[in-house]
Design a protein around this motif. Structure first.
Motif, mmCIF file in Angstrom:
data_model
loop_
_atom_site.group_PDB
_atom_site.id
_atom_site.type_symbol
_atom_site.label_atom_id
_atom_site.label_comp_id
_atom_site.label_asym_id
_atom_site.label_seq_id
_atom_site.Cartn_x
_atom_site.Cartn_y
_atom_site.Cartn_z
ATOM 1 N N ALA A 93 0.689 -50.910 -17.287
ATOM 2 C CA ALA A 93 -0.652 -50.336 -17.450
ATOM 3 C C ALA A 93 -0.701 -48.907 -16.929
ATOM 4 O O ALA A 93 -0.067 -48.571 -15.929
ATOM 5 C CB ALA A 93 -1.674 -51.189 -16.713
ATOM 6 N N ARG A 94 -1.489 -48.062 -17.606
ATOM 7 C CA ARG A 94 -1.707 -46.682 -17.167
ATOM 8 C C ARG A 94 -3.181 -46.381 -16.916
ATOM 9 O O ARG A 94 -3.518 -45.643 -16.000
ATOM 10 C CB ARG A 94 -1.193 -45.686 -18.214
ATOM 11 C CG ARG A 94 0.302 -45.475 -18.233
ATOM 12 C CD ARG A 94 0.663 -44.276 -19.110
ATOM 13 N NE ARG A 94 0.210 -43.018 -18.522
ATOM 14 C CZ ARG A 94 -0.738 -42.259 -19.034
ATOM 15 N NH1 ARG A 94 -1.388 -42.637 -20.129
ATOM 16 N NH2 ARG A 94 -1.070 -41.115 -18.469
ATOM 17 N N ARG A 95 -4.054 -46.922 -17.750
ATOM 18 C CA ARG A 95 -5.481 -46.574 -17.671
ATOM 19 C C ARG A 95 -6.165 -47.483 -16.659
ATOM 20 O O ARG A 95 -6.224 -48.700 -16.845
ATOM 21 C CB ARG A 95 -6.139 -46.700 -19.043
ATOM 22 C CG ARG A 95 -5.540 -45.747 -20.084
ATOM 23 C CD ARG A 95 -6.333 -45.733 -21.382
ATOM 24 N NE ARG A 95 -6.422 -47.050 -21.985
ATOM 25 C CZ ARG A 95 -5.496 -47.578 -22.779
ATOM 26 N NH1 ARG A 95 -4.394 -46.889 -23.052
ATOM 27 N NH2 ARG A 95 -5.660 -48.769 -23.306
ATOM 28 N N ASP B 65 -15.734 -51.022 -12.730
ATOM 29 C CA ASP B 65 -14.955 -51.186 -13.962
ATOM 30 C C ASP B 65 -15.297 -50.086 -14.969
ATOM 31 O O ASP B 65 -16.350 -49.452 -14.904
ATOM 32 C CB ASP B 65 -15.238 -52.566 -14.561
ATOM 33 C CG ASP B 65 -14.261 -52.943 -15.672
ATOM 34 O OD1 ASP B 65 -13.228 -52.247 -15.834
ATOM 35 O OD2 ASP B 65 -14.533 -53.926 -16.383
ATOM 36 N N GLU C 170 -12.650 -48.936 -20.890
ATOM 37 C CA GLU C 170 -11.326 -48.629 -21.429
ATOM 38 C C GLU C 170 -10.207 -48.841 -20.410
ATOM 39 O O GLU C 170 -9.034 -48.640 -20.731
ATOM 40 C CB GLU C 170 -11.302 -47.190 -21.939
ATOM 41 C CG GLU C 170 -12.262 -46.949 -23.101
ATOM 42 C CD GLU C 170 -12.226 -45.506 -23.568
ATOM 43 O OE1 GLU C 170 -11.259 -44.799 -23.245
ATOM 44 O OE2 GLU C 170 -13.179 -45.091 -24.255
ATOM 45 N N GLU D 141 -7.468 -50.686 -18.306
ATOM 46 C CA GLU D 141 -6.621 -51.868 -18.476
ATOM 47 C C GLU D 141 -6.583 -52.713 -17.207
ATOM 48 O O GLU D 141 -6.328 -53.920 -17.265
ATOM 49 C CB GLU D 141 -5.199 -51.438 -18.837
ATOM 50 C CG GLU D 141 -5.106 -50.679 -20.151
ATOM 51 C CD GLU D 141 -3.796 -49.935 -20.278
ATOM 52 O OE1 GLU D 141 -3.102 -50.178 -21.275
ATOM 53 O OE2 GLU D 141 -3.473 -49.119 -19.381
ATOM 54 N N VAL D 142 -6.799 -52.064 -16.066
ATOM 55 C CA VAL D 142 -6.713 -52.717 -14.769
ATOM 56 C C VAL D 142 -7.782 -52.107 -13.860
ATOM 57 O O VAL D 142 -8.069 -50.913 -13.946
ATOM 58 C CB VAL D 142 -5.319 -52.516 -14.112
ATOM 59 C CG1 VAL D 142 -5.206 -53.306 -12.818
ATOM 60 C CG2 VAL D 142 -4.205 -52.904 -15.062
ATOM 61 N N GLU E 108 -10.701 -61.586 -12.028
ATOM 62 C CA GLU E 108 -10.092 -61.398 -13.335
ATOM 63 C C GLU E 108 -10.870 -62.110 -14.428
ATOM 64 O O GLU E 108 -10.976 -61.609 -15.564
ATOM 65 C CB GLU E 108 -8.627 -61.840 -13.302
ATOM 66 C CG GLU E 108 -7.791 -60.964 -12.379
ATOM 67 C CD GLU E 108 -6.303 -61.166 -12.502
ATOM 68 O OE1 GLU E 108 -5.553 -60.245 -12.144
ATOM 69 O OE2 GLU E 108 -5.870 -62.255 -12.960
ATOM 70 N N LYS F 115 -9.734 -58.848 -17.321
ATOM 71 C CA LYS F 115 -8.547 -57.999 -17.249
ATOM 72 C C LYS F 115 -7.900 -58.180 -15.887
ATOM 73 O O LYS F 115 -8.525 -58.723 -14.963
ATOM 74 C CB LYS F 115 -8.909 -56.537 -17.474
ATOM 75 C CG LYS F 115 -9.830 -55.943 -16.415
ATOM 76 C CD LYS F 115 -10.268 -54.521 -16.731
ATOM 77 C CE LYS F 115 -11.186 -54.460 -17.931
ATOM 78 N NZ LYS F 115 -11.750 -53.109 -18.166
ATOM 79 N N VAL G 92 -0.239 -57.418 -19.679
ATOM 80 C CA VAL G 92 -0.708 -56.184 -20.294
ATOM 81 C C VAL G 92 0.503 -55.418 -20.804
ATOM 82 O O VAL G 92 1.444 -55.190 -20.062
ATOM 83 C CB VAL G 92 -1.485 -55.317 -19.275
ATOM 84 C CG1 VAL G 92 -1.843 -53.979 -19.884
ATOM 85 C CG2 VAL G 92 -2.739 -56.053 -18.817
ATOM 86 N N GLN G 93 0.464 -55.052 -22.047
ATOM 87 C CA GLN G 93 1.547 -54.270 -22.635
ATOM 88 C C GLN G 93 0.942 -53.067 -23.320
ATOM 89 O O GLN G 93 -0.027 -53.174 -24.067
ATOM 90 C CB GLN G 93 2.333 -55.105 -23.655
ATOM 91 C CG GLN G 93 2.991 -56.352 -23.059
ATOM 92 C CD GLN G 93 4.088 -56.034 -22.090
ATOM 93 O OE1 GLN G 93 4.700 -54.972 -22.178
ATOM 94 N NE2 GLN G 93 4.376 -56.927 -21.167
ATOM 95 N N VAL G 94 1.505 -51.890 -23.059
ATOM 96 C CA VAL G 94 1.035 -50.667 -23.726
ATOM 97 C C VAL G 94 2.243 -49.882 -24.238
ATOM 98 O O VAL G 94 3.366 -50.126 -23.826
ATOM 99 C CB VAL G 94 0.223 -49.777 -22.769
ATOM 100 C CG1 VAL G 94 -1.067 -50.450 -22.381
ATOM 101 C CG2 VAL G 94 1.024 -49.430 -21.531
#
Length: 243
Positions: free
Chosen positions: A118-120, A176, A179, A181-182, A200, A205, A241-243
């Motif tokens: 995750a990045r976002r 939160d 957009e 992801e975490v 969660e 998420k 989570v996969q991006v």
């Protein structure tokens, strides 16, 4: 048996650690040593002093005697407040003093994000706004895209330690971002070990909390992986989570 060592400042939410040990349900022992907190204040000068080399080094002897195989400085604000390079220097000094692999909760967050792919991210912090912004800057230095930052104006760890599940859930909801992801809850003084599944489920998420990622980081340092769904997506066998 794997023994993991934690240097925890003062007394606020340290009972998360025996709770997590129970949830791990394995041959893992979590050894917590309390460091001198100095002034309990979410203020830059107090946080820098809290994570000073002398304060951390004072606790490593007890962890070595307990057979710890790795040590983590279980304090987010007392690590990221030093900045990206300063936090690295802090961990190197801790590793040298302990003679063990070492890390801190701030780096635990960045490594956990990598684990989840995750990045976002959204930050939901108990801290005052200026301290929360320093955490966001640390995450950006690690390559994360910080979409939102919410500070709560809590000045002391003692106050954060009094928060219950409803307050923690409200913090996560309010912090939160649609957009993200975490969602990250960065305060080790906040009780979260029993709330991760509810968090969660509420947000739909992964949620990373300070004491949760701190234990995961110690496991990572010792090359241990434990499947413990009650500790959230981070502790499942496969990242979700996969991006």
């Amino acid at each position: 048996m794997t023994a993991l060592g934690f240097l925890y400042p003062g007394h606020s939410a340290e009972d998360d650690y025996p709770r997590i040990e129970q949830l791990l349900g394995s041959d893992i022992r979590l050894q917590v040593v309390h460091t001198d907190i100095g002034e309990d204040a979410h203020r830059v000068d107090a946080l820098v002093e809290m994570g000073s080399p002398d304060r951390l080094a004072a606790g490593v002897g007890e962890l070595r005697l307990a057979g710890a195989e790795a040590v983590v400085w279980a304090c987010t604000s007392g690590s990221f407040v030093h900045g990206w390079q300063g936090a690295h220097d802090q961990v190197r000094a801790l590793a040298t003093a302990a003679g063990l692999p070492a890390s801190s909760t701030s780096f635990a967050f960045t490594h956990a994000l990598r684990e989840l792919g995750a990045r976002r991210v959204a930050v939901a912090a108990t801290y005052p706004e200026d301290i929360a912004a320093l955490f966001a800057a640390f995450l950006r230095d690690a390559g994360a895209e910080v979409l939102s930052v919410r500070g709560s104006g809590i000045v002391t760890a003692a106050e954060a330690g009094t928060w219950g599940e409803e307050q923690v859930l409200a913090l996560a909801r309010e912090g939160d971002h649609p957009e993200a992801e975490v969602v990250l809850l960065p305060d080790t003084a906040l009780h979260t070990a029993s709330h991760v599944p509810a968090l969660e489920k509420e947000l739909g998420k992964p949620v990373l909390t300070a004491n949760q990622v701190t234990v995961w980081e110690a496991l990572r340092l010792t090359d241990r992986r434990v499947n413990a769904p009650e500790l959230g997506a981070l502790f499942t066998k496969e990242p979700i989570v996969q991006v």
